[in-house]
Design a protein around this motif. Sequence first.
Motif, mmCIF file in Angstrom:
data_model
loop_
_atom_site.group_PDB
_atom_site.id
_atom_site.type_symbol
_atom_site.label_atom_id
_atom_site.label_comp_id
_atom_site.label_asym_id
_atom_site.label_seq_id
_atom_site.Cartn_x
_atom_site.Cartn_y
_atom_site.Cartn_z
ATOM 1 N N MET A 1 -24.990 -7.438 -11.698
ATOM 2 C CA MET A 1 -23.805 -6.692 -11.271
ATOM 3 C C MET A 1 -23.695 -6.746 -9.758
ATOM 4 O O MET A 1 -24.704 -6.709 -9.056
ATOM 5 C CB MET A 1 -23.907 -5.236 -11.740
ATOM 6 N N ALA A 2 -22.500 -6.809 -9.226
ATOM 7 C CA ALA A 2 -22.280 -6.889 -7.794
ATOM 8 C C ALA A 2 -22.585 -5.549 -7.128
ATOM 9 O O ALA A 2 -22.817 -4.533 -7.773
ATOM 10 C CB ALA A 2 -20.842 -7.307 -7.502
ATOM 11 N N SER A 3 -22.546 -5.537 -5.804
ATOM 12 C CA SER A 3 -22.822 -4.351 -5.009
ATOM 13 C C SER A 3 -21.908 -3.207 -5.396
ATOM 14 O O SER A 3 -20.763 -3.394 -5.780
ATOM 15 C CB SER A 3 -22.654 -4.689 -3.524
ATOM 16 N N THR A 4 -22.437 -1.971 -5.249
ATOM 17 C CA THR A 4 -21.632 -0.795 -5.551
ATOM 18 C C THR A 4 -20.904 -0.273 -4.313
ATOM 19 O O THR A 4 -20.339 0.808 -4.341
ATOM 20 C CB THR A 4 -22.518 0.323 -6.137
ATOM 21 N N HIS A 5 -20.923 -1.027 -3.214
ATOM 22 C CA HIS A 5 -20.176 -0.616 -2.034
ATOM 23 C C HIS A 5 -18.681 -0.729 -2.323
ATOM 24 O O HIS A 5 -18.243 -1.607 -3.065
ATOM 25 C CB HIS A 5 -20.540 -1.484 -0.836
ATOM 26 N N PRO A 6 -17.870 0.150 -1.707
ATOM 27 C CA PRO A 6 -16.416 0.030 -1.894
ATOM 28 C C PRO A 6 -15.907 -1.325 -1.414
ATOM 29 O O PRO A 6 -16.533 -1.985 -0.595
ATOM 30 C CB PRO A 6 -15.859 1.172 -1.025
ATOM 31 N N LEU A 7 -14.772 -1.729 -1.938
ATOM 32 C CA LEU A 7 -14.196 -2.999 -1.525
ATOM 33 C C LEU A 7 -13.710 -2.934 -0.070
ATOM 34 O O LEU A 7 -13.237 -1.890 0.378
ATOM 35 C CB LEU A 7 -13.009 -3.346 -2.424
ATOM 36 N N PRO A 8 -13.823 -4.055 0.645
ATOM 37 C CA PRO A 8 -13.289 -4.099 2.021
ATOM 38 C C PRO A 8 -11.772 -4.220 1.986
ATOM 39 O O PRO A 8 -11.203 -5.300 2.089
ATOM 40 C CB PRO A 8 -13.948 -5.357 2.596
ATOM 41 N N LEU A 9 -11.117 -3.086 1.836
ATOM 42 C CA LEU A 9 -9.671 -3.051 1.617
ATOM 43 C C LEU A 9 -8.944 -2.616 2.883
ATOM 44 O O LEU A 9 -9.366 -1.675 3.564
ATOM 45 C CB LEU A 9 -9.356 -2.065 0.482
ATOM 46 N N LYS A 10 -7.863 -3.295 3.207
ATOM 47 C CA LYS A 10 -7.041 -2.938 4.367
ATOM 48 C C LYS A 10 -5.602 -2.730 3.903
ATOM 49 O O LYS A 10 -4.996 -3.624 3.304
ATOM 50 C CB LYS A 10 -7.095 -4.057 5.410
ATOM 51 N N THR A 11 -5.063 -1.548 4.177
ATOM 52 C CA THR A 11 -3.674 -1.266 3.819
ATOM 53 C C THR A 11 -2.735 -1.959 4.799
ATOM 54 O O THR A 11 -2.834 -1.771 6.010
ATOM 55 C CB THR A 11 -3.409 0.243 3.803
ATOM 56 N N ILE A 12 -1.839 -2.759 4.264
ATOM 57 C CA ILE A 12 -0.867 -3.484 5.083
ATOM 58 C C ILE A 12 0.435 -2.713 5.204
ATOM 59 O O ILE A 12 1.062 -2.655 6.262
ATOM 60 C CB ILE A 12 -0.590 -4.879 4.481
ATOM 61 N N GLU A 13 0.840 -2.074 4.116
ATOM 62 C CA GLU A 13 2.128 -1.397 4.095
ATOM 63 C C GLU A 13 2.145 -0.310 3.029
ATOM 64 O O GLU A 13 1.574 -0.468 1.953
ATOM 65 C CB GLU A 13 3.245 -2.414 3.806
ATOM 66 N N SER A 14 2.786 0.791 3.345
ATOM 67 C CA SER A 14 3.063 1.841 2.365
ATOM 68 C C SER A 14 4.552 2.146 2.448
ATOM 69 O O SER A 14 5.052 2.519 3.515
ATOM 70 C CB SER A 14 2.248 3.098 2.658
ATOM 71 N N CYS A 15 5.246 1.983 1.349
ATOM 72 C CA CYS A 15 6.689 2.201 1.360
ATOM 73 C C CYS A 15 7.107 2.796 0.019
ATOM 74 O O CYS A 15 6.271 3.127 -0.817
ATOM 75 C CB CYS A 15 7.428 0.894 1.626
ATOM 76 N N ARG A 16 8.401 2.929 -0.173
ATOM 77 C CA ARG A 16 8.933 3.419 -1.437
ATOM 78 C C ARG A 16 10.032 2.474 -1.893
ATOM 79 O O ARG A 16 10.830 1.979 -1.077
ATOM 80 C CB ARG A 16 9.466 4.849 -1.279
ATOM 81 N N VAL A 17 10.065 2.201 -3.193
ATOM 82 C CA VAL A 17 11.057 1.294 -3.771
ATOM 83 C C VAL A 17 11.945 2.096 -4.716
ATOM 84 O O VAL A 17 11.452 2.749 -5.643
ATOM 85 C CB VAL A 17 10.379 0.126 -4.518
ATOM 86 N N ALA A 18 13.253 2.022 -4.475
ATOM 87 C CA ALA A 18 14.224 2.775 -5.275
ATOM 88 C C ALA A 18 15.136 1.808 -6.021
ATOM 89 O O ALA A 18 15.262 0.635 -5.647
ATOM 90 C CB ALA A 18 15.057 3.675 -4.369
ATOM 91 N N PRO A 19 15.799 2.273 -7.069
ATOM 92 C CA PRO A 19 16.841 1.447 -7.696
ATOM 93 C C PRO A 19 17.940 1.154 -6.679
ATOM 94 O O PRO A 19 18.131 1.923 -5.733
ATOM 95 C CB PRO A 19 17.358 2.331 -8.838
ATOM 96 N N PRO A 20 18.682 0.071 -6.844
ATOM 97 C CA PRO A 20 19.783 -0.220 -5.921
ATOM 98 C C PRO A 20 20.772 0.939 -5.884
ATOM 99 O O PRO A 20 21.089 1.532 -6.928
ATOM 100 C CB PRO A 20 20.425 -1.482 -6.509
ATOM 101 N N PRO A 21 21.281 1.305 -4.701
ATOM 102 C CA PRO A 21 22.232 2.422 -4.593
ATOM 103 C C PRO A 21 23.451 2.213 -5.491
ATOM 104 O O PRO A 21 23.978 1.105 -5.628
ATOM 105 C CB PRO A 21 22.638 2.392 -3.111
ATOM 106 N N GLY A 22 23.872 3.300 -6.115
ATOM 107 C CA GLY A 22 25.083 3.255 -6.924
ATOM 108 C C GLY A 22 24.924 2.645 -8.301
ATOM 109 O O GLY A 22 25.923 2.446 -8.998
#
Length: 450
Positions: A1-22
């Motif tokens: 089994m691989a290491s139990t250390h957390p993954l080396p993760l980097k957040t690039i973007e946090s946004c919100r996606v909505a349905p097209p207006p109207g």
Amino acid sequence: MASTHPLPLKTIESCRVAPPPGTTPDCAILPFTYFDVFWVVIPPVERLFFYPYPHPAKRFLTSLLPSLKSSLSLALKTYYPLAGGYRRTPGTDNKLEHYYVEGDAVSFTVAECNGLFEHLASDHERDVLQLRCLVPELPESEELQPLLAVQVTVFPDQGIVIGTSVHHTACDGTSSMQFMHTWAETCLSGASVTSRVPVFDRTSISDPSDHYSFFYNLVQKIIKSAPKDASPASKPPELVLTTFTLKQQQIQRLKQLVSAKAEQRNTTFRCSTIVVTFAYVWTCFVRAKRIDRTKKVCIGIPADYRARTQPPLPMEYFGNCLVSCMGTANATDLIEDDGVIVAAEAVGNAIDKVSEGLNMLRNLIDEYTKFSGAPMLGVAGSPKFKVYDVDFGLGRPTKVETVSVVKTGAMSVAESRNEEGGVEIGIAFPKDEMDCFNKNFFDGFKLLSE
């Protein structure tokens, strides 16, 4: 089994996606049915879809990511309740509703990881903590609880992982996978998909026996009895998640063995692929947990009820329409050499009870209460969901993982990605129990080949 250390993760973007207006109603309210209310106390369903992508992160950000966002927006045009949330109906004490207003949106996170994609997308033991790094957070809120969150993680020159968290009050697996197929087909074609239109009408679910109040009150009892701010006395065990596959040939052999023994016992039940698969895994589960032979053990099995309501609901009905059936057996009977026969009979008889109608719902709660505290194996997913057909233009997933089974203690079930008629099972245990489960699972193959 691989290491139990957390993954080396980097957040690039946090946004919100909505349905097209109207493109959606200004406001939409879907009252909870008795099929929805119980899921208030169940953790969100978390799935990871792994796809090969042997390109740099920059190419992903400039070419694929915009398509994933725009197609999600178009899919939400049709599945707009997922962009909203659920809340208590204003002015009521016991009513809940899904609530959407135009402008509501889904949390969408983009991350980059330099971990080993192939290891995480494999079948062998993987550290649960590392897999959870790929799962999007679905924040908890008492005012308006969000229903869907998405995280897309790129592994440069290796692959991408599309992770979803869906609050179970929003919908069951049939509905959530219809949404995923729609999103993927929209991304693949670049246009809205009209072949799969969800049905939101709640008036077709009648409730003359007031099942809603019964389940609402039950949920409130569960919430009130839950420990508040409880700190664990000891560190919880580190879990590993492993995928096992029953091949079509092995399933056919199981059916032959079970059918022959059932005939000898003069018992009748439908000996299906699902029945023998659940039975086989259940026996391995009991052995792996080293359950006291004197105890009763249970298996909880969800069943789609759309075709059984009066009148029947269309398969496109979006929401929850599940009933759960429970099989029970003595642990000692499942541990014996013929344990899979006993297990199959218990599973088959439990599934047959679904045809008894909705009056079984309250009787089922009595059963669960009767066996409260008994070791329980739950089930999440179905081979009918066709998770390996979710193609965003990258081909079939190399792996689909239901990570939420770690929280619920269930086994995940999907169609085999390698052959028609096989079944894939995902399950999480502490390392020592996984070693025992693994041994029993593969030792059983020897019996099937004799």
